[in-house]
Motif scaffolding. Structure first.
Motif, PDB file in Angstrom:
ATOM      1  N   GLN A 276      -1.718  -4.523   7.674  1.00 21.09           N
ATOM      2  CA  GLN A 276      -2.069  -5.060   8.996  1.00 21.09           C
ATOM      3  C   GLN A 276      -1.545  -6.482   9.161  1.00 21.09           C
ATOM      4  O   GLN A 276      -1.060  -6.847  10.228  1.00 21.09           O
TER       5      GLN A 276
ATOM      6  N   PRO B 284      -3.964   6.377   8.405  1.00 19.74           N
ATOM      7  CA  PRO B 284      -5.097   5.690   7.753  1.00 19.74           C
ATOM      8  C   PRO B 284      -4.679   4.843   6.556  1.00 19.74           C
ATOM      9  O   PRO B 284      -5.313   3.835   6.264  1.00 19.74           O
ATOM     10  N   SER B 285      -3.603   5.238   5.890  1.00 20.09           N
ATOM     11  CA  SER B 285      -3.193   4.456   4.722  1.00 20.09           C
ATOM     12  C   SER B 285      -2.564   3.132   5.141  1.00 20.09           C
ATOM     13  O   SER B 285      -2.499   2.193   4.355  1.00 20.09           O
TER      14      SER B 285
ATOM     15  N   GLU C 117      -3.461   1.687   8.477  1.00 17.63           N
ATOM     16  CA  GLU C 117      -4.516   1.005   9.237  1.00 17.63           C
ATOM     17  C   GLU C 117      -5.667   0.558   8.331  1.00 17.63           C
ATOM     18  O   GLU C 117      -6.382  -0.377   8.660  1.00 17.63           O
TER      19      GLU C 117
ATOM     20  N   VAL D 237      -8.687   6.439   0.422  1.00 18.14           N
ATOM     21  CA  VAL D 237      -8.157   7.520   1.259  1.00 18.14           C
ATOM     22  C   VAL D 237      -8.643   8.865   0.729  1.00 18.14           C
ATOM     23  O   VAL D 237      -9.081   9.735   1.490  1.00 18.14           O
TER      24      VAL D 237
ATOM     25  N   ALA E 242       0.835  -1.200   0.000  1.00 24.88           N
ATOM     26  CA  ALA E 242       0.000   0.000   0.000  1.00 24.88           C
ATOM     27  C   ALA E 242       0.874   1.257   0.000  1.00 24.88           C
ATOM     28  O   ALA E 242       0.561   2.237   0.682  1.00 24.88           O
TER      29      ALA E 242
ATOM     30  N   LEU F 140      -6.930   1.298  -2.361  1.00 28.62           N
ATOM     31  CA  LEU F 140      -6.615   2.069  -1.159  1.00 28.62           C
ATOM     32  C   LEU F 140      -6.500   3.570  -1.420  1.00 28.62           C
ATOM     33  O   LEU F 140      -7.039   4.378  -0.675  1.00 28.62           O
TER      34      LEU F 140
ATOM     35  N   TYR G 209     -12.926  -3.177   5.261  1.00 27.22           N
ATOM     36  CA  TYR G 209     -12.018  -2.338   4.482  1.00 27.22           C
ATOM     37  C   TYR G 209     -12.753  -1.805   3.260  1.00 27.22           C
ATOM     38  O   TYR G 209     -13.723  -2.410   2.800  1.00 27.22           O
TER      39      TYR G 209
ATOM     40  N   SER H 271      -5.281  -0.697   5.389  1.00 28.76           N
ATOM     41  CA  SER H 271      -4.797  -1.694   4.432  1.00 28.76           C
ATOM     42  C   SER H 271      -4.671  -3.066   5.096  1.00 28.76           C
ATOM     43  O   SER H 271      -3.864  -3.233   6.021  1.00 28.76           O
ATOM     44  N   PRO H 272      -5.466  -4.053   4.659  1.00 33.48           N
ATOM     45  CA  PRO H 272      -5.355  -5.386   5.268  1.00 33.48           C
ATOM     46  C   PRO H 272      -3.967  -5.996   5.078  1.00 33.48           C
ATOM     47  O   PRO H 272      -3.481  -6.738   5.933  1.00 33.48           O
ATOM     48  N   GLU H 273      -3.304  -5.654   3.968  1.00 30.73           N
ATOM     49  CA  GLU H 273      -1.969  -6.202   3.709  1.00 30.73           C
ATOM     50  C   GLU H 273      -0.969  -5.650   4.730  1.00 30.73           C
ATOM     51  O   GLU H 273      -0.162  -6.397   5.291  1.00 30.73           O
TER      52      GLU H 273
END
Lengths: 197, 126
Positions: A37, A28-29, A31, B47, A8, B43, B38, A33-35
């Motif tokens: 995390q 936020p970019s 938190e 954002v 990400a 992404l 999500y 992103s599941p990857e």
């Protein structure tokens, strides 16, 4: 890690620094992103379980070019990428359910970390995971505590990996190949000087 | 035969300020085992959307939808996409199916529109 390997838009080093700062201020970019995390959770687990070993390895990193800890941390980050979509069946014709390859590699690593005295390095799913029923071979590299019985630990690890895959996927796993790449030495804390002296 | 127009499945529901994607966000998060929702959009787009929604709200006071579930109206019907994190010991298989079924139930309550696809992706398991 090259920019194309970034998760990400974040490099492994940025994620590591973020973890060092206790994930504050919240980004936020990262938190969102599941990857990211998945990578952070893997790094955090490795740090908490093997904190002393990490310190020891870091101290002698300059003496060794093939630091296994660096290698494992790089793999955690690389393998957290979403990757391929692994289908999950449903009776409805409009349903398209899936679990990402990155999420599956994350649970394999977590399952591996639950087995004492073995640390999972690279995880790879060989085969067409996007095709229901296609035969899959899981290939895992690991590092084992010196003095342990390798065959026995490998069996425990294989069982844990099978259980995790059965729980979360419908993959037709043909085999789980485990390669022990390295041994690590037990951490012996340095003797403290007596405060009475 | 009634002359009443059929409800628009995506737009704001009369009597409430929530849109279908907003309602689906709540429905998905209420499914046991879902511990994170999500944005189904890439992404960067997510954002940007959050920043725009926050800015508009701060300047105008108007609440902008910032839903994570994506709902697209296509010729063949609605295309719905959801990306979730699953909390072990729940299994990705069971949770993704329950999320799909919960969305189907919600759509039935929302005029039962044509559905082309409901995509549920489990992107993280903890």
């Amino acid at each position: 890690m090259t920019s194309s390997d970034a998760l990400a838009g974040h490099t492994f080093e940025e994620l590591s620094d973020y973890l060092d700062r206790d994930r504050t201020p919240a980004d936020p970019s990262i938190e969102g992103s599941p990857e990211c995390q998945t990578a952070l959770n893997g790094m955090q687990r490795l740090r908490s379980v093997h904190r002393d070993l990490l310190l020891k390895d870091a101290q002698r990193e300059s003496e060794r070019e093939d630091s296994w800890v660096s290698s494992i941390l790089q793999h955690i980050s690389l393998e957290a990428r979403a990757g391929r979509d692994i289908p999950i069946s449903h009776s409805s014709p409009t349903a398209r359910l899936s679990v990402t390859e990155g999420a599956v590699r994350g649970i394999l690593r977590a399952a591996g970390d639950s087995v004492p005295n073995i640390i999972v390095g690279r995880c790879h799913l060989d085969g067409d995971v996007t095709e229901p029923g296609a035969p899959i071979t899981v290939r895992v590299d690991a590092t084992v505590l010196e003095g342990e019985i390798i065959a026995s630990l490998a069996d425990q690890l294989r069982e844990a990996l099978y259980a995790a895959l059965r729980q979360h996927t419908e993959l037709a796993v043909e085999a789980i190949d485990i390669t022990i790449r390295d041994l690590y030495q037990p951490f012996v804390p340095p003797a403290k000087a007596s405060s009475d002296e | 035969m009634s002359d009443a127009p059929s409800p628009d499945p995506v737009s704001t529901d009369p009597g409430t300020s929530s849109t279908l994607p907003d309602r689906l966000d709540k429905v998905v998060l209420a499914v046991p085992g879902v511990d994170e929702l999500y944005s189904a959009a890439p992404l960067v787009a997510a954002v940007v959307k959050t920043v725009i929604a926050t800015t508009v709200e701060a300047v105008t006071g108007e609440q902008k939808s910032n839903s994570s579930v994506s709902v697209d109206e296509k010729k063949a019907g609605l295309e719905i996409a959801v990306k979730i994190g699953v909390n072990a010991p729940y299994t990705a298989i069971d949770v993704s199916r329950r999320v799909h079924d919960a969305i189907t139930d919600q759509l039935e309550q929302n005029g039962n529109p044509d559905v082309a696809e409901i995509a549920v992706s489990v992107a993280r398991i903890d």
